[in-house]
Design a protein around this motif. Structure first.
Motif, PDB file in Angstrom:
ATOM      1  N   GLY A 274      -2.954  -8.045-105.485  1.00 58.27           N
ATOM      2  CA  GLY A 274      -2.516  -7.262-104.336  1.00 58.27           C
ATOM      3  C   GLY A 274      -1.793  -8.121-103.317  1.00 58.27           C
ATOM      4  N   ALA A 275      -2.329  -9.325-103.055  1.00 58.41           N
ATOM      5  CA  ALA A 275      -1.679 -10.230-102.104  1.00 58.41           C
ATOM      6  C   ALA A 275      -0.311 -10.655-102.611  1.00 58.41           C
ATOM      7  CB  ALA A 275      -2.569 -11.443-101.874  1.00 58.41           C
ATOM      8  N   LEU A 276      -0.183 -10.875-103.930  1.00 59.33           N
ATOM      9  CA  LEU A 276       1.102 -11.278-104.500  1.00 59.33           C
ATOM     10  C   LEU A 276       2.129 -10.156-104.351  1.00 59.33           C
ATOM     11  CD1 LEU A 276       2.846 -13.258-106.093  1.00 59.33           C
ATOM     12  CD2 LEU A 276       1.813 -12.360-108.201  1.00 59.33           C
ATOM     13  N   VAL A 277       1.733  -8.927-104.665  1.00 60.04           N
ATOM     14  CA  VAL A 277       2.660  -7.804-104.536  1.00 60.04           C
ATOM     15  C   VAL A 277       3.022  -7.578-103.075  1.00 60.04           C
ATOM     16  CG1 VAL A 277       2.949  -5.316-104.884  1.00 60.04           C
ATOM     17  CG2 VAL A 277       1.842  -6.698-106.650  1.00 60.04           C
ATOM     18  N   ASP A 278       2.052  -7.703-102.187  1.00 56.20           N
ATOM     19  CA  ASP A 278       2.338  -7.561-100.752  1.00 56.20           C
ATOM     20  C   ASP A 278       3.370  -8.587-100.298  1.00 56.20           C
ATOM     21  OD1 ASP A 278       0.560  -5.475-100.517  1.00 56.20           O
ATOM     22  OD2 ASP A 278      -1.088  -6.703 -99.754  1.00 56.20           O
ATOM     23  N   GLU A 279       3.251  -9.807-100.806  1.00 55.29           N
ATOM     24  CA  GLU A 279       4.201 -10.854-100.427  1.00 55.29           C
ATOM     25  C   GLU A 279       5.599 -10.544-100.953  1.00 55.29           C
ATOM     26  OE1 GLU A 279       4.733 -15.738-100.549  1.00 55.29           O
ATOM     27  OE2 GLU A 279       3.060 -14.797-101.619  1.00 55.29           O
ATOM     28  N   GLU A 300       1.846  -6.388-113.897  1.00 59.28           N
ATOM     29  CA  GLU A 300       2.542  -5.135-114.170  1.00 59.28           C
ATOM     30  C   GLU A 300       1.598  -3.952-114.019  1.00 59.28           C
ATOM     31  OE1 GLU A 300       5.708  -4.102-117.531  1.00 59.28           O
ATOM     32  OE2 GLU A 300       3.658  -4.068-118.307  1.00 59.28           O
ATOM     33  N   HIS A 301       0.395  -4.054-114.567  1.00 58.54           N
ATOM     34  CA  HIS A 301      -0.579  -2.966-114.442  1.00 58.54           C
ATOM     35  C   HIS A 301      -0.894  -2.692-112.968  1.00 58.54           C
ATOM     36  CE1 HIS A 301      -2.238  -3.813-118.750  1.00 58.54           C
ATOM     37  NE2 HIS A 301      -1.055  -3.247-118.762  1.00 58.54           N
ATOM     38  N   HIS A 302      -1.080  -3.762-112.209  1.00 57.35           N
ATOM     39  CA  HIS A 302      -1.413  -3.596-110.792  1.00 57.35           C
ATOM     40  C   HIS A 302      -0.273  -2.897-110.051  1.00 57.35           C
ATOM     41  CE1 HIS A 302      -3.561  -4.658-107.065  1.00 57.35           C
ATOM     42  NE2 HIS A 302      -2.349  -4.800-106.545  1.00 57.35           N
ATOM     43  N   CYS A 303       0.948  -3.293-110.340  1.00 59.36           N
ATOM     44  CA  CYS A 303       2.099  -2.662-109.703  1.00 59.36           C
ATOM     45  C   CYS A 303       2.145  -1.168-110.010  1.00 59.36           C
ATOM     46  CB  CYS A 303       3.388  -3.328-110.169  1.00 59.36           C
ATOM     47  SG  CYS A 303       3.683  -4.960-109.477  1.00 59.36           S
ATOM     48  N   LEU A 304       1.986  -0.828-111.265  1.00 65.20           N
ATOM     49  CA  LEU A 304       2.070   0.575-111.662  1.00 65.20           C
ATOM     50  C   LEU A 304       0.956   1.390-111.025  1.00 65.20           C
ATOM     51  CD1 LEU A 304       3.045   0.087-115.415  1.00 65.20           C
ATOM     52  CD2 LEU A 304       4.534   0.656-113.482  1.00 65.20           C
ATOM     53  N   ASP A 305      -0.239   0.800-110.915  1.00 65.09           N
ATOM     54  CA  ASP A 305      -1.353   1.509-110.267  1.00 65.09           C
ATOM     55  C   ASP A 305      -1.070   1.775-108.791  1.00 65.09           C
ATOM     56  OD1 ASP A 305      -2.729   1.512-112.636  1.00 65.09           O
ATOM     57  OD2 ASP A 305      -4.032  -0.178-112.127  1.00 65.09           O
ATOM     58  N   ARG A 309       7.311   0.438-108.925  1.00 67.24           N
ATOM     59  CA  ARG A 309       7.963   0.673-110.203  1.00 67.24           C
ATOM     60  C   ARG A 309       8.514  -0.619-110.805  1.00 67.24           C
ATOM     61  NH1 ARG A 309      12.503   4.568-108.372  1.00 67.24           N
ATOM     62  NH2 ARG A 309      12.518   2.914-106.774  1.00 67.24           N
ATOM     63  N   ILE A 310       8.333  -0.710-112.138  1.00 66.90           N
ATOM     64  CA  ILE A 310       8.881  -1.832-112.912  1.00 66.90           C
ATOM     65  C   ILE A 310       9.954  -1.267-113.830  1.00 66.90           C
ATOM     66  CG2 ILE A 310       8.344  -3.711-114.521  1.00 66.90           C
ATOM     67  CD1 ILE A 310       6.839  -3.942-111.883  1.00 66.90           C
ATOM     68  N   PRO A 311      11.187  -1.700-113.730  1.00 68.78           N
ATOM     69  CA  PRO A 311      11.712  -2.815-112.929  1.00 68.78           C
ATOM     70  C   PRO A 311      12.422  -2.383-111.632  1.00 68.78           C
ATOM     71  CG  PRO A 311      13.295  -2.230-114.588  1.00 68.78           C
ATOM     72  CD  PRO A 311      12.153  -1.244-114.735  1.00 68.78           C
ATOM     73  N   GLU A 312      12.410  -1.073-111.315  1.00 71.22           N
ATOM     74  CA  GLU A 312      13.228  -0.607-110.185  1.00 71.22           C
ATOM     75  C   GLU A 312      12.845  -1.287-108.864  1.00 71.22           C
ATOM     76  OE1 GLU A 312      13.239   2.506-113.345  1.00 71.22           O
ATOM     77  OE2 GLU A 312      11.691   1.303-112.345  1.00 71.22           O
ATOM     78  N   ASP A 313      11.531  -1.430-108.613  1.00 67.32           N
ATOM     79  CA  ASP A 313      11.070  -2.066-107.372  1.00 67.32           C
ATOM     80  C   ASP A 313      10.815  -3.560-107.548  1.00 67.32           C
ATOM     81  OD1 ASP A 313      11.078   0.459-106.100  1.00 67.32           O
ATOM     82  OD2 ASP A 313       9.074   0.887-106.873  1.00 67.32           O
ATOM     83  N   LEU A 314      10.374  -3.948-108.729  1.00 61.19           N
ATOM     84  CA  LEU A 314      10.105  -5.359-109.012  1.00 61.19           C
ATOM     85  C   LEU A 314      10.352  -5.625-110.491  1.00 61.19           C
ATOM     86  CD1 LEU A 314       9.053  -8.078-107.849  1.00 61.19           C
ATOM     87  CD2 LEU A 314       6.780  -7.412-108.695  1.00 61.19           C
TER      88      LEU A 314
END
Length: 382
Positions: A274-279, A300-305, A309-314
């Motif tokens: 979560g901290a990595l995605v927030d950054e 990837e799982h954490h992002c989708l949850d 979106r992968i790859p549109e957002d990251l």
């Protein structure tokens, strides 16, 4: 009958009941997939055939024992012409010329393919490979290597030691001073140590990072970050390649994520990811180069949850390509030539043993390949 019941596959003398026919047909289906695609993944086969992953693993083991496929981490590959000739060559060659010790830090991830390449080449060169597994701890690595060397029964040693810090430097110096030749696999000694005897065969991981950054740049990304394991011997090379490629492309690495991604498989997983995605969101980082595959899939799982979106957002590119294709979406990854590393390590050792000291010290780098998949193919929104 349970999916995992292989009793009907163990023989034909008792008749051909339904379980026997199903087991045989299932393995024929697996072979069809191998012939069609060149490789198979346990998880995907379990879905296709409607059985458990354990059943598929047993089927692959049975096919490998028959010499029909080569087992790899998470699946199987078609047997190469090299694999198919090993047994014949070993039978015809007679007694082994050389006994070569090999110590690797893991027998479950990354290293099995290197060992497979080494075994095949050893057999073709009439050499015997004596394998030991260790951990990533330098003290344990030295114990395992010393156990082989002190028997006096090996002519040379292939090793993958720790190379960082004082413990790593001491281990490298000890290896360099051994009375038998030593070839490092996927490791190299720092030039500052000025070691003269060690030889090595390694992937150019730094170049792999350059490929990853340039691929993401070509997809339109301008803030490309990196998340790599803190203690991995590969991470320093990847960070150097990431920084070099970013500078060459005029990208400011100070504006993007440069993170460590250790221990994400324990209870702190959600907090760390979560901290990595927030950054990434806070810095506007739209693409991330991740070492290694398991961490990339968990990210990837954490992002989708979270609805990222992968790859549109990251966009994500992984390194190792052991299980990256099993992501959803499949993850683009750099693939080190693992079997080739094992083959070349043995070839280097056998040549050294054959030619002796008159041969110049050889240190070889080989290039990884970029396997492009869906996780990196869409450019960020304007």
């Amino acid at each position: 009958m349970s999916d995992d019941d292989d009793s009907g596959d163990r023989g034909t003398t008792a008749g051909t009941g339904p379980s026997q026919v199903f087991g045989i047909e299932r393995r024929e289906r697996i072979m069809d997939e191998v012939r069609r695609n060149g490789s198979v993944v346990v998880r995907e086969l379990a879905v296709i055939l409607g059985v458990t992953e354990l059943t598929i693993r047993r089927d692959i083991t049975a096919l490998a024992d028959l010499g029909l496929v080569t087992r790899v981490h998470g699946g199987a590959t078609a047997r190469s012409s090299l694999d198919q000739t090993v047994a014949r060559s070993a039978d015809a060659a007679g007694p082994a010329r050389y006994r070569i010790g090999m110590v690797v830090p893991s027998l479950s991830y990354y290293w099995p393919q290197i060992v497979n390449g080494a075994r095949a080449t050893a057999a073709l060169s009439r050499s015997q490979l004596v394998l030991r597994g260790s951990s990533y701890d330098p003290a344990d690595q030295r114990r395992q290597m010393a156990a082989l060397v002190e028997t006096g029964g090996i002519h040379g040693l292939i090793a993958a030691p720790d190379t960082a810090g004082q413990d790593g430097y001491a281990l490298l110096a000890w290896l360099d001073a051994l009375p038998i030749p030593v070839v490092l696999a996927e490791r190299r000694a720092p030039s500052s140590l000025a070691l003269r005897s060690l030889e090595w065969v390694t992937t150019d991981h730094e170049f792999g990072a350059v490929l990853a950054v340039r691929h993401l740049y070509e997809q339109g990304h301008r803030r490309i970050g990196i998340a790599a394991a803190r203690h991995s011997p590969t991470s320093d090379h990847l960070r150097r390649g990431w920084a070099r490629a970013s500078a060459d492309l005029g990208l400011d690495t100070g504006l993007t994520v440069n993170a460590e991604i250790d221990d994400v498989e324990n209870g702190a997983r959600d907090a760390r990811l979560g901290a990595l995605v927030d950054e990434c969101l806070a810095t506007g980082t739209t693409a991330l180069f991740v070492h290694a595959d398991p961490q990339a899939i968990l990210l990837e799982h954490h992002c989708l949850d979270r609805g990222v979106r992968i790859p549109e957002d990251l966009a994500i590119v992984a390194y190792d390509d052991e299980v990256a294709e099993n992501g959803e979406p499949p993850i683009t990854a750099l693939r080190p030539p693992k079997q080739h590393i094992g083959r070349m390590a043995v070839e280097t050792m056998v040549t050294r043993l054959s030619e002796g000291r008159r041969r110049p010290t050889q240190r070889t780098q080989v290039l990884p390949e970029l396997q492009v998949r869906a996780s990196s193919l869409t450019a960020p929104s304007a």
